[in-house]
Every structure is written in C-alpha cells, then in structure tokens.
Design a protein around this motif. Structure first.
Motif, mmCIF file in Angstrom:
data_model
loop_
_atom_site.group_PDB
_atom_site.id
_atom_site.type_symbol
_atom_site.label_atom_id
_atom_site.label_comp_id
_atom_site.label_asym_id
_atom_site.label_seq_id
_atom_site.Cartn_x
_atom_site.Cartn_y
_atom_site.Cartn_z
ATOM 1 N N GLN A 138 0.816 -1.220 0.000
ATOM 2 C CA GLN A 138 0.000 0.000 0.000
ATOM 3 C C GLN A 138 0.848 1.267 0.000
ATOM 4 O OE1 GLN A 138 -2.500 -1.358 3.398
ATOM 5 N NE2 GLN A 138 -4.186 -0.607 2.167
ATOM 6 N N LEU B 40 0.382 3.273 -3.158
ATOM 7 C CA LEU B 40 -0.903 3.866 -3.558
ATOM 8 C C LEU B 40 -0.722 5.306 -4.038
ATOM 9 C CD1 LEU B 40 -3.247 2.564 -0.721
ATOM 10 C CD2 LEU B 40 -3.503 2.071 -3.147
ATOM 11 N N ASP C 271 -2.076 7.099 -7.452
ATOM 12 C CA ASP C 271 -2.861 8.335 -7.467
ATOM 13 C C ASP C 271 -2.201 9.396 -8.351
ATOM 14 O OD1 ASP C 271 -4.928 10.147 -6.573
ATOM 15 O OD2 ASP C 271 -3.395 11.072 -5.311
ATOM 16 N N ALA D 127 -11.583 12.810 -8.702
ATOM 17 C CA ALA D 127 -11.647 12.260 -7.335
ATOM 18 C C ALA D 127 -12.449 10.960 -7.308
ATOM 19 C CB ALA D 127 -12.265 13.289 -6.386
ATOM 20 N N ASP D 128 -13.592 10.919 -8.019
ATOM 21 C CA ASP D 128 -14.395 9.684 -8.062
ATOM 22 C C ASP D 128 -13.570 8.515 -8.617
ATOM 23 O OD1 ASP D 128 -16.603 10.977 -7.078
ATOM 24 O OD2 ASP D 128 -17.637 11.142 -9.007
ATOM 25 N N ALA E 40 -10.223 8.303 -8.749
ATOM 26 C CA ALA E 40 -9.100 7.985 -7.855
ATOM 27 C C ALA E 40 -9.577 7.190 -6.628
ATOM 28 C CB ALA E 40 -8.395 9.266 -7.418
ATOM 29 N N ILE E 41 -10.717 7.586 -6.069
ATOM 30 C CA ILE E 41 -11.269 6.844 -4.924
ATOM 31 C C ILE E 41 -11.527 5.388 -5.349
ATOM 32 C CG2 ILE E 41 -13.333 6.572 -3.460
ATOM 33 C CD1 ILE E 41 -13.530 9.700 -3.511
ATOM 34 N N THR F 165 -8.231 3.360 -6.119
ATOM 35 C CA THR F 165 -7.478 2.999 -4.909
ATOM 36 C C THR F 165 -8.219 1.938 -4.091
ATOM 37 O OG1 THR F 165 -8.390 4.907 -3.689
ATOM 38 C CG2 THR F 165 -6.225 5.191 -4.731
ATOM 39 N N GLU F 166 -9.548 1.930 -4.153
ATOM 40 C CA GLU F 166 -10.310 0.856 -3.488
ATOM 41 C C GLU F 166 -9.954 -0.505 -4.106
ATOM 42 O OE1 GLU F 166 -12.092 1.067 -0.913
ATOM 43 O OE2 GLU F 166 -13.180 2.959 -0.836
ATOM 44 N N ASN G 43 -6.351 -1.492 -3.395
ATOM 45 C CA ASN G 43 -6.215 -2.004 -2.015
ATOM 46 C C ASN G 43 -6.655 -3.465 -1.939
ATOM 47 O OD1 ASN G 43 -5.106 -0.001 -0.346
ATOM 48 N ND2 ASN G 43 -7.048 1.071 -0.146
ATOM 49 N N ARG H 198 -16.706 -1.804 2.672
ATOM 50 C CA ARG H 198 -17.463 -0.793 1.923
ATOM 51 C C ARG H 198 -16.891 -0.513 0.536
ATOM 52 N NH1 ARG H 198 -17.237 0.857 7.038
ATOM 53 N NH2 ARG H 198 -19.256 1.040 8.078
ATOM 54 N N GLY H 199 -15.684 -0.995 0.268
ATOM 55 C CA GLY H 199 -14.948 -0.592 -0.932
ATOM 56 C C GLY H 199 -15.705 -0.820 -2.229
ATOM 57 N N PHE I 177 -18.829 -1.504 -2.747
ATOM 58 C CA PHE I 177 -20.097 -0.764 -2.741
ATOM 59 C C PHE I 177 -19.861 0.689 -3.188
ATOM 60 C CE2 PHE I 177 -23.279 1.861 -0.644
ATOM 61 C CZ PHE I 177 -24.453 1.203 -0.941
ATOM 62 N N ILE I 178 -18.803 1.304 -2.668
ATOM 63 C CA ILE I 178 -18.483 2.685 -3.042
ATOM 64 C C ILE I 178 -18.125 2.770 -4.524
ATOM 65 C CG2 ILE I 178 -16.745 4.507 -2.735
ATOM 66 C CD1 ILE I 178 -16.748 3.809 0.274
ATOM 67 N N LEU J 248 -19.846 5.081 -7.496
ATOM 68 C CA LEU J 248 -19.149 6.204 -8.142
ATOM 69 C C LEU J 248 -18.891 5.991 -9.631
ATOM 70 C CD1 LEU J 248 -16.447 7.129 -5.442
ATOM 71 C CD2 LEU J 248 -18.707 8.146 -5.784
#
Lengths: 141, 111
Positions: free
Chosen positions: A17, A20, A24, A42-43, A45-46, A49-50, A53, A110-111, A113-114, A118
């Motif tokens: 990690q 990461l 990014d 941002a959406d 990148a989030i 990275t999820e 990970n 939650r990863g 799902f997020i 997005l």
C-alpha cells in the motif's frame, strides 16, 4: 526490491500500500491531461485505490513479488481503467451489503459498494489462480 | 496525508490534510486516534476541512475511532465535512451514524 514502473498508460506496482500514492499521481497526471473536472478525477481515484487495495491485500496477499497493474484509456466520452492482480481470484457476490443495520458499523467491507456507486460500470473477471481483472468505466459529462 | 492535532477546552481535535487512501498515511491517523483514546480522551473532533477525499479505508478509521470511543463512554464528532466526503457518508449511510458540524467550534460546543 521492485519499484513502480510506468510504460505508456500502464503503471505496475509491487503489492504494498505504500505505492498507492504512485497510483494516485499516475491517474491524476493522465486525467488532468484529458481536462477532466476535479470531482470526476476524485471519483475515479477513490474507486481505483479501493480496487488496488483489494488487489494488494486480498488478491496478492501483500506478496511483494506479485504486482498490481493499472491501465487507463480514454474512448470518446468514456474513461476505462483496468486493474489486474496476480492472486487466486475473487467472487464479488460473496461481499455483504455494508448498508444494512448489522453491517453499518463494520470497519471494512465498503470498498466495492463505493466503487459501484461512483463508477458507471464495474466488471469483475476472475481468472482463478491467474488473478482478477477489474474493469471500471466512467462516462464524462 | 499529513496529520496535526491539538486540544481545545479539553477536547482533542485532529486535522488530517490531503487524501486518505490506505497505507502508511492512513495508519498514522488510526494510530494517533487510538493513542489519544488510550491516554484518556473521551471527546474527539476530526476536522475534515483539509481532506481532499478518502476511500473506505478512511471511513473504516473513523468508524473504528467512533466505536472505540463509544465503548469507553466517549464520542467522536466530525467538522467541516466537504462535498465529496459528505457524498461518501451519504452513499454508505454513515451520515446516520456520525454527528457532523459546520465548524470545529460548533462541534466542540456540541459536547
């Protein structure tokens, strides 16, 4: 020890990690070059990275000899990102919903799902012992 | 991500800055939050004003701090939640779990 490598629109990192931030920086550099707005960057990148990970921890089990590769492509009004690990496959249907009362206070889970919230398209392609490929797409407005 | 913290009216205020995406930086926030709890702090405010975005790792750290504090009769509150993070809290329904305030001062005065 292996280091991140970038060739064209693909970055490869060892399964740690600590890299990461390299993912990014790579993403932001390319997406800004496409003049994409900051909220969409941002959406993406989030989401990336999820998935990275998950690829590092659950896919490659943090084995530094294994890599995670992230490729990014722009097609007309769509950004497509492909994330590949070298783990033993993944079945996304086993992931529990993080928004039920029982799971709301869990620290993890939650990863995905997020990411599905997005991004416009999320496709998991498990290749058994040859790893998992996740394809993410985002329409540009 | 960078992290600073200070105390005001006996309440610990944490100020993460940048992106919370996992790895060593996220561990820093987790560890500092739990250090403060271990030293007896029961009221903590996390000021999100300078957080550009976070993923589920950051949300997990906040949940971990909140549940640990509540188990010790304490409370964690958020301040200055930005649009992107407010959106993530809404998507994940964590907006129903955390108390969020428009400023650090408001969060401090809520205790």
């Amino acid at each position: 020890m292996k280091k991140p490598t970038i060739v064209d629109n693909t970055i490869r990192i060892p399964s740690s990690q600590e890299y990461l931030v390299d993912i990014d920086s790579f993403l932001e550099g390319i997406l800004r070059g496409y003049a994409i707005n900051e909220s969409t960057i941002a959406d993406i990148a989030i989401s990336v990275t999820e998935i990275v990970n998950n690829a590092i921890i659950h896919g490659n089990k943090s084995d530094l000899e294994k890599e995670v590769a992230v490729s990014i492509t722009k097609r007309n009004s769509e950004i497509e990102i492909i994330i590949a690990d070298q783990g033993s496959g993944f079945d996304p249907s086993t992931v529990k919903s993080p928004i039920t009362d029982d799971n709301l206070l869990r620290e993890v889970g939650r990863g995905i799902f997020i990411v599905k919230s997005l991004m416009d398209r999320v496709v998991f392609n498990s290749r058994g012992n040859c790893g998992t490929i996740v394809t993410l797409s985002k329409q540009l407005s | 991500m960078k992290l600073t913290d200070y105390e005001k009216k006996g309440i610990a205020i944490l100020e993460p800055k940048g992106k919370i995406m996992g790895g060593p930086d996220a561990t820093l926030l987790h560890d500092r939050l739990h250090e403060l709890i271990e030293t007896g702090k029961k009221q903590v405010v996390v000021d999100m004003a300078k957080v550009e975005w976070m993923n589920s790792t950051g949300l997990g750290i906040l949940i971990s701090g909140l549940t640990t504090l509540r188990n010790n009769q304490g409370e964690l509150r958020l301040a200055n939640v930005t649009g992107k993070i407010h959106s993530l809290l809404t998507i994940t329904k964590l907006i129903t779990v955390f108390e969020a305030f428009d400023s650090v001062e408001d969060a401090i005065n809520s205790f």
